[in-house]
Motif scaffolding. Structure first.
Motif, PDB file in Angstrom:
ATOM      1  N   ARG A 177      27.695  41.841   7.740  1.00  0.00           N
ATOM      2  CA  ARG A 177      26.469  41.230   8.249  1.00  0.00           C
ATOM      3  C   ARG A 177      25.467  42.269   8.755  1.00  0.00           C
ATOM      4  O   ARG A 177      24.329  41.937   9.025  1.00  0.00           O
ATOM      5  CB  ARG A 177      26.806  40.223   9.342  1.00  0.00           C
ATOM      6  CG  ARG A 177      27.552  39.039   8.743  1.00  0.00           C
ATOM      7  CD  ARG A 177      27.517  37.846   9.606  1.00  0.00           C
ATOM      8  NE  ARG A 177      28.160  36.751   8.896  1.00  0.00           N
ATOM      9  CZ  ARG A 177      28.757  35.750   9.468  1.00  0.00           C
ATOM     10  NH1 ARG A 177      28.774  35.675  10.778  1.00  0.00           N
ATOM     11  NH2 ARG A 177      29.317  34.803   8.759  1.00  0.00           N
ATOM     12  N   LEU A 178      25.903  43.497   8.883  1.00  0.00           N
ATOM     13  CA  LEU A 178      24.992  44.575   9.288  1.00  0.00           C
ATOM     14  C   LEU A 178      24.375  45.298   8.092  1.00  0.00           C
ATOM     15  O   LEU A 178      23.569  46.204   8.271  1.00  0.00           O
ATOM     16  CB  LEU A 178      25.733  45.595  10.164  1.00  0.00           C
ATOM     17  CG  LEU A 178      26.275  45.094  11.500  1.00  0.00           C
ATOM     18  CD1 LEU A 178      26.984  46.231  12.222  1.00  0.00           C
ATOM     19  CD2 LEU A 178      25.180  44.507  12.358  1.00  0.00           C
ATOM     20  N   ASN A 179      24.732  44.884   6.875  1.00  0.00           N
ATOM     21  CA  ASN A 179      24.244  45.584   5.685  1.00  0.00           C
ATOM     22  C   ASN A 179      22.725  45.657   5.593  1.00  0.00           C
ATOM     23  O   ASN A 179      22.184  46.624   5.076  1.00  0.00           O
ATOM     24  CB  ASN A 179      24.809  44.962   4.404  1.00  0.00           C
ATOM     25  CG  ASN A 179      26.212  45.450   4.126  1.00  0.00           C
ATOM     26  OD1 ASN A 179      26.660  46.441   4.690  1.00  0.00           O
ATOM     27  ND2 ASN A 179      26.915  44.738   3.268  1.00  0.00           N
ATOM     28  N   THR A 180      22.035  44.648   6.073  1.00  0.00           N
ATOM     29  CA  THR A 180      20.570  44.654   5.996  1.00  0.00           C
ATOM     30  C   THR A 180      19.916  45.150   7.283  1.00  0.00           C
ATOM     31  O   THR A 180      18.695  45.233   7.357  1.00  0.00           O
ATOM     32  CB  THR A 180      20.046  43.237   5.677  1.00  0.00           C
ATOM     33  OG1 THR A 180      20.482  42.347   6.706  1.00  0.00           O
ATOM     34  CG2 THR A 180      20.558  42.752   4.322  1.00  0.00           C
ATOM     35  N   ALA A 181      20.718  45.478   8.268  1.00  0.00           N
ATOM     36  CA  ALA A 181      20.194  45.978   9.545  1.00  0.00           C
ATOM     37  C   ALA A 181      19.805  47.450   9.402  1.00  0.00           C
ATOM     38  O   ALA A 181      20.304  48.154   8.519  1.00  0.00           O
ATOM     39  CB  ALA A 181      21.252  45.827  10.643  1.00  0.00           C
ATOM     40  N   PRO A 182      18.935  47.928  10.282  1.00  0.00           N
ATOM     41  CA  PRO A 182      18.651  49.374  10.287  1.00  0.00           C
ATOM     42  C   PRO A 182      19.958  50.165  10.470  1.00  0.00           C
ATOM     43  O   PRO A 182      20.884  49.709  11.158  1.00  0.00           O
ATOM     44  CB  PRO A 182      17.734  49.554  11.501  1.00  0.00           C
ATOM     45  CG  PRO A 182      17.096  48.214  11.684  1.00  0.00           C
ATOM     46  CD  PRO A 182      18.137  47.214  11.281  1.00  0.00           C
ATOM     47  N   HIS A 183      20.040  51.335   9.855  1.00  0.00           N
ATOM     48  CA  HIS A 183      21.269  52.148   9.933  1.00  0.00           C
ATOM     49  C   HIS A 183      21.669  52.454  11.374  1.00  0.00           C
ATOM     50  O   HIS A 183      22.856  52.558  11.684  1.00  0.00           O
ATOM     51  CB  HIS A 183      21.107  53.447   9.144  1.00  0.00           C
ATOM     52  CG  HIS A 183      20.987  53.237   7.672  1.00  0.00           C
ATOM     53  ND1 HIS A 183      22.000  52.720   6.894  1.00  0.00           N
ATOM     54  CD2 HIS A 183      19.953  53.460   6.830  1.00  0.00           C
ATOM     55  CE1 HIS A 183      21.604  52.633   5.650  1.00  0.00           C
ATOM     56  NE2 HIS A 183      20.358  53.068   5.568  1.00  0.00           N
ATOM     57  N   ALA A 184      20.704  52.577  12.246  1.00  0.00           N
ATOM     58  CA  ALA A 184      21.001  52.882  13.651  1.00  0.00           C
ATOM     59  C   ALA A 184      21.781  51.764  14.325  1.00  0.00           C
ATOM     60  O   ALA A 184      22.550  52.016  15.258  1.00  0.00           O
ATOM     61  CB  ALA A 184      19.713  53.163  14.414  1.00  0.00           C
ATOM     62  N   VAL A 185      21.616  50.531  13.875  1.00  0.00           N
ATOM     63  CA  VAL A 185      22.367  49.406  14.454  1.00  0.00           C
ATOM     64  C   VAL A 185      23.848  49.576  14.133  1.00  0.00           C
ATOM     65  O   VAL A 185      24.706  49.453  15.010  1.00  0.00           O
ATOM     66  CB  VAL A 185      21.835  48.049  13.932  1.00  0.00           C
ATOM     67  CG1 VAL A 185      22.724  46.903  14.391  1.00  0.00           C
ATOM     68  CG2 VAL A 185      20.407  47.835  14.383  1.00  0.00           C
ATOM     69  N   ARG A 186      24.141  49.855  12.885  1.00  0.00           N
ATOM     70  CA  ARG A 186      25.537  50.092  12.493  1.00  0.00           C
ATOM     71  C   ARG A 186      26.097  51.274  13.283  1.00  0.00           C
ATOM     72  O   ARG A 186      27.214  51.229  13.781  1.00  0.00           O
ATOM     73  CB  ARG A 186      25.624  50.340  10.992  1.00  0.00           C
ATOM     74  CG  ARG A 186      27.043  50.453  10.500  1.00  0.00           C
ATOM     75  CD  ARG A 186      27.089  50.730   8.990  1.00  0.00           C
ATOM     76  NE  ARG A 186      28.429  50.559   8.513  1.00  0.00           N
ATOM     77  CZ  ARG A 186      28.917  49.480   7.946  1.00  0.00           C
ATOM     78  NH1 ARG A 186      28.148  48.440   7.759  1.00  0.00           N
ATOM     79  NH2 ARG A 186      30.167  49.421   7.559  1.00  0.00           N
ATOM     80  N   GLY A 187      25.297  52.334  13.438  1.00  0.00           N
ATOM     81  CA  GLY A 187      25.731  53.494  14.211  1.00  0.00           C
ATOM     82  C   GLY A 187      26.001  53.152  15.663  1.00  0.00           C
ATOM     83  O   GLY A 187      26.940  53.680  16.268  1.00  0.00           O
ATOM     84  N   PHE A 188      25.192  52.256  16.227  1.00  0.00           N
ATOM     85  CA  PHE A 188      25.393  51.803  17.605  1.00  0.00           C
ATOM     86  C   PHE A 188      26.784  51.176  17.752  1.00  0.00           C
ATOM     87  O   PHE A 188      27.557  51.552  18.636  1.00  0.00           O
ATOM     88  CB  PHE A 188      24.296  50.792  17.966  1.00  0.00           C
ATOM     89  CG  PHE A 188      24.466  50.117  19.290  1.00  0.00           C
ATOM     90  CD1 PHE A 188      24.075  50.737  20.464  1.00  0.00           C
ATOM     91  CD2 PHE A 188      25.005  48.835  19.369  1.00  0.00           C
ATOM     92  CE1 PHE A 188      24.221  50.108  21.691  1.00  0.00           C
ATOM     93  CE2 PHE A 188      25.151  48.197  20.584  1.00  0.00           C
ATOM     94  CZ  PHE A 188      24.769  48.839  21.748  1.00  0.00           C
TER      95      PHE A 188
ATOM     96  N   PRO B 299      19.433  39.551  13.577  1.00  0.00           N
ATOM     97  CA  PRO B 299      18.498  40.153  12.621  1.00  0.00           C
ATOM     98  C   PRO B 299      17.072  39.619  12.710  1.00  0.00           C
ATOM     99  O   PRO B 299      16.127  40.360  12.443  1.00  0.00           O
ATOM    100  CB  PRO B 299      19.113  39.840  11.255  1.00  0.00           C
ATOM    101  CG  PRO B 299      20.039  38.695  11.490  1.00  0.00           C
ATOM    102  CD  PRO B 299      20.500  38.813  12.910  1.00  0.00           C
ATOM    103  N   THR B 300      16.893  38.371  13.100  1.00  0.00           N
ATOM    104  CA  THR B 300      15.527  37.845  13.161  1.00  0.00           C
ATOM    105  C   THR B 300      14.749  38.395  14.347  1.00  0.00           C
ATOM    106  O   THR B 300      13.527  38.480  14.309  1.00  0.00           O
ATOM    107  CB  THR B 300      15.525  36.305  13.222  1.00  0.00           C
ATOM    108  OG1 THR B 300      16.286  35.889  14.358  1.00  0.00           O
ATOM    109  CG2 THR B 300      16.119  35.709  11.955  1.00  0.00           C
ATOM    110  N   LYS B 301      15.457  38.789  15.401  1.00  0.00           N
ATOM    111  CA  LYS B 301      14.805  39.325  16.594  1.00  0.00           C
ATOM    112  C   LYS B 301      14.915  40.851  16.689  1.00  0.00           C
ATOM    113  O   LYS B 301      14.331  41.467  17.583  1.00  0.00           O
ATOM    114  CB  LYS B 301      15.408  38.699  17.848  1.00  0.00           C
ATOM    115  CG  LYS B 301      15.190  37.197  17.921  1.00  0.00           C
ATOM    116  CD  LYS B 301      15.801  36.611  19.164  1.00  0.00           C
ATOM    117  CE  LYS B 301      15.575  35.108  19.199  1.00  0.00           C
ATOM    118  NZ  LYS B 301      16.211  34.490  20.354  1.00  0.00           N
ATOM    119  N   LEU B 302      15.717  41.437  15.797  1.00  0.00           N
ATOM    120  CA  LEU B 302      15.966  42.881  15.792  1.00  0.00           C
ATOM    121  C   LEU B 302      16.513  43.373  17.133  1.00  0.00           C
ATOM    122  O   LEU B 302      16.101  44.409  17.657  1.00  0.00           O
ATOM    123  CB  LEU B 302      14.707  43.666  15.397  1.00  0.00           C
ATOM    124  CG  LEU B 302      14.158  43.366  14.008  1.00  0.00           C
ATOM    125  CD1 LEU B 302      12.871  44.153  13.767  1.00  0.00           C
ATOM    126  CD2 LEU B 302      15.179  43.671  12.931  1.00  0.00           C
TER     127      LEU B 302
END
Length: 145
Positions: free
Chosen positions: A17-28, A79-82
């Protein structure tokens, strides 16, 4: 404690579910998981709920009261609110000491975690270590060593 295979599936769903998130989110989230992995006083696990969240729990044997593991934090990506939405065992007042003044009390009186927190880009991109300090404090609050 969830079965290892179920947790692996939930973890896979969580990261998918993080695939479309900014890379920094996954890193977090990876920074948090890496910090707490391999420890016997905190367990990282994931749920297969609609939001697919990451949770940190203190194992029952560490708490010493018998029973079951107790969550100190839950986190998931919106994802809608980032933002990363989180609940922790620290109160909003305690979170102010860590620079998180925008925390609120959960609406439900039966909620065992004591704060709702919305983490914006300033935290998920640049502040993982600051938030890890919050998670460590929540752990020590629930199970002081």
């Amino acid at each position: 404690m969830p079965e290892p295979e179920k947790n692996e599936i939930a973890e896979h769903v969580f990261y998918e579910r993080l695939n479309t998130a900014p890379h920094a989110v996954r890193g977090f989230f990876e920074s948090i998981a890496s910090h707490f992995s391999g420890r016997n006083d905190v367990r990282v696990h994931h749920t297969g709920t609609n939001t697919a969240d990451m949770r940190l729990a203190i194992p029952a044997d560490v708490i010493g009261k018998g029973g079951r593991d107790r969550n100190i934090a839950t986190m998931y990506w919106q994802p809608t609110k980032l933002i990363v939405s989180s609940r922790t065992y620290l109160t909003p007042e305690e979170l102010k000491h860590f620079g998180f003044a925008e925390a609120t009390v959960p609406k439900s009186d039966s909620e065992p975690l004591k704060s709702d927190l919305r983490l914006g880009e300033d935290v998920w991109r640049f502040g993982a270590l600051d938030f890890i300090k919050v998670l460590e404090a929540a752990k020590f609050k629930m199970a002081p060593m």
